[in-house]
Design a protein around this motif. Sequence first.
Motif, PDB file in Angstrom:
ATOM      1  N   ILE A 193      13.252 -33.183  22.086  1.00 24.13           N
ATOM      2  CA  ILE A 193      12.451 -34.235  20.853  1.00 24.13           C
ATOM      3  C   ILE A 193      12.471 -33.153  19.437  1.00 24.13           C
ATOM      4  O   ILE A 193      12.189 -33.129  17.928  1.00 24.13           O
ATOM      5  N   VAL A 194      11.463 -32.034  19.829  1.00 21.39           N
ATOM      6  CA  VAL A 194      10.911 -30.968  18.923  1.00 21.39           C
ATOM      7  C   VAL A 194      12.251 -30.620  18.203  1.00 21.39           C
ATOM      8  O   VAL A 194      12.473 -30.414  17.311  1.00 21.39           O
ATOM      9  N   SER A 195      13.232 -30.129  19.573  1.00 20.64           N
ATOM     10  CA  SER A 195      15.036 -29.127  18.830  1.00 20.64           C
ATOM     11  C   SER A 195      15.387 -30.255  17.901  1.00 20.64           C
ATOM     12  O   SER A 195      15.678 -29.761  16.785  1.00 20.64           O
ATOM     13  N   GLY A 196      15.973 -31.864  18.063  1.00 21.38           N
ATOM     14  CA  GLY A 196      16.059 -32.383  16.960  1.00 21.38           C
ATOM     15  C   GLY A 196      15.654 -32.464  15.959  1.00 21.38           C
ATOM     16  O   GLY A 196      16.304 -32.841  14.708  1.00 21.38           O
ATOM     17  N   ALA A 197      14.051 -32.630  15.969  1.00 18.63           N
ATOM     18  CA  ALA A 197      13.187 -32.095  14.699  1.00 18.63           C
ATOM     19  C   ALA A 197      13.376 -30.910  13.689  1.00 18.63           C
ATOM     20  O   ALA A 197      13.589 -31.884  12.749  1.00 18.63           O
ATOM     21  N   LEU A 198      13.834 -30.432  14.330  1.00 19.52           N
ATOM     22  CA  LEU A 198      14.167 -28.854  13.485  1.00 19.52           C
ATOM     23  C   LEU A 198      15.840 -29.067  12.717  1.00 19.52           C
ATOM     24  O   LEU A 198      16.098 -28.824  11.452  1.00 19.52           O
ATOM     25  N   ILE A 199      16.174 -29.354  13.570  1.00 16.75           N
ATOM     26  CA  ILE A 199      17.494 -29.908  13.370  1.00 16.75           C
ATOM     27  C   ILE A 199      17.635 -31.096  11.889  1.00 16.75           C
ATOM     28  O   ILE A 199      18.775 -30.756  11.409  1.00 16.75           O
ATOM     29  N   MET A 200      16.735 -31.789  12.521  1.00 16.53           N
ATOM     30  CA  MET A 200      17.148 -32.337  10.827  1.00 16.53           C
ATOM     31  C   MET A 200      16.107 -32.445   9.915  1.00 16.53           C
ATOM     32  O   MET A 200      16.724 -32.645   9.081  1.00 16.53           O
ATOM     33  N   LEU A 201      15.225 -32.072  10.579  1.00 17.66           N
ATOM     34  CA  LEU A 201      14.938 -31.468   8.659  1.00 17.66           C
ATOM     35  C   LEU A 201      15.868 -30.383   8.138  1.00 17.66           C
ATOM     36  O   LEU A 201      15.638 -30.634   7.049  1.00 17.66           O
ATOM     37  N   HIS A 202      16.669 -29.660   8.870  1.00 17.66           N
ATOM     38  CA  HIS A 202      17.713 -28.921   7.924  1.00 17.66           C
ATOM     39  C   HIS A 202      18.809 -29.526   7.228  1.00 17.66           C
ATOM     40  O   HIS A 202      19.386 -29.416   6.560  1.00 17.66           O
TER      41      HIS A 202
END
Length: 514
Positions: A193-202
């Motif tokens: 979930i945290v990794s996906g959050a970083l990808i979405m932020l980018h």
Amino acid sequence: MAEMRSRPGGPPLHRFPGGLELPDNKAMATTTAIRTAPLPRELVVPLAQHIGDAAKSIAKIGQRVLRGEVIAQPEDAISVPVHSPTSGIVTAIEDRLIPHPSGLTARCVVIEPDGKDDAVEPQPLRDWKNAAPVEIRDHIRAAGIVGLGGAAFPTWVKLDARAPIERLILNGAECEPYISCDDMLMRERANDIVSGALIMLHALQAERCQLAIEDNKPEAEAALRDALATVDDERLELITVPSVYPEGGERQLIQVLTGQEVPHDGLPLDIGVICHNVATAAAVHRAAIHGETLISRVVTVTGRGVTQPANVEARIGTSFHDLIEFCGGYAEDVARLIMGGPMMGFAVSSDDIPLIKATNCILAGSATEAVPARVTLPCIRCGECAQVCPATLLPQTLYAFTRARDFEKVQAYDVFDCIECGCCDLVCPSQIPLVSHFRFAKTEIRGKEMERSKADLARQRFEFRQSRLQREADAQEGKRRRKQETLEKLKSSDSKKNEIQAALERARKKKEKQ
């Protein structure tokens, strides 16, 4: 608006109007880890599993498909492809019963698994940190990812913000009773979930991300804090919010975190916010890092009408019947089957329907859990429904206008702002099924708008045809006039020629006489 805090020293939060504190009934399905369902004998994969146009099948009957292979392509912008959940043979492409309150059938690709689970070559997104946002969006779309909180809106569209985004919110509130799939996902796959959050932020080029979780999920909160500590990114913030239904609604959660209301007839991006579900973020991670398409999801199979409630990861297209059998089968006193939770879910008449991307819960209610048949009494105008409405509507007024079939006033009183949370139903002393009336009103209004659109289109086509016929008639008349004018000129020219010839003849004769 009154402020509250998530915990001592935490960020200030805000309140949304109305809401209810409900028994969560989640413990029965959270005593064991997420279980993986086996491959069924048949997978029924609907082509419409998302908001927008259904994908178009490209599979052929008799074709062997692989896990992750595209079997249907999107035909419109608001659409995503559909993938085969496993390897096997396509045995049919036909209308089958799907999860829908009306009991509708829809086009599906039917696959008989071969048990090998052979997969296409995965296509991860290389170096996503340096990828252009459009490349990330295209990758997410190709993976068939939609919102897994229940709305099933194509994720890539919500990552294509046309305005600057200040804040990404990941919704882990999961406020509806019985549903616990997001809770278990946060406990067991917090790093995804945290990794996906970083990808979405980018992809959004947003400034920060808030992960919101209700304060009744301590295990999930601890797992997310550990995951955040490993990335040590100051843009990410975990916020616990009080457990009030329907706080998991997008607009309500945004209001709690920001103190701002999404404009009427507007979108969250109008105030610089985008909201995604935590399960959607995990799916984005799996697509970008591992090249996996969305072919499975975690679903809560629960209720006292099922023998062994659990959260199950299952392939899209697995039947409700197979999932309930995997959880020990029905209990003796099962009385009702619901897709979703008891507040916003809907009853289904058969368990011979497939798991789809929007299925977050299968609730088998026992006789004690099932809502008994209600005797509806006249509205006493007590105002209880208005007090609990999170959208600040006047349900009793909307109900009166709906009963009178005065749909113009129903629309004027903002019926489309109703999120159908069911709070008004629960508190109504007259046991009026208010939400059912509002759904009916929305359907009628949409139907009338469609009829009006069709009538406008027919009128425009008629007017265009009449205009075309008039232009053709004018052109023919112009052509006729020009031809007539040409003939007149020719006649005039012949007359003058004859006059000249006559004059010459007279002159000749006169000369001969001389």
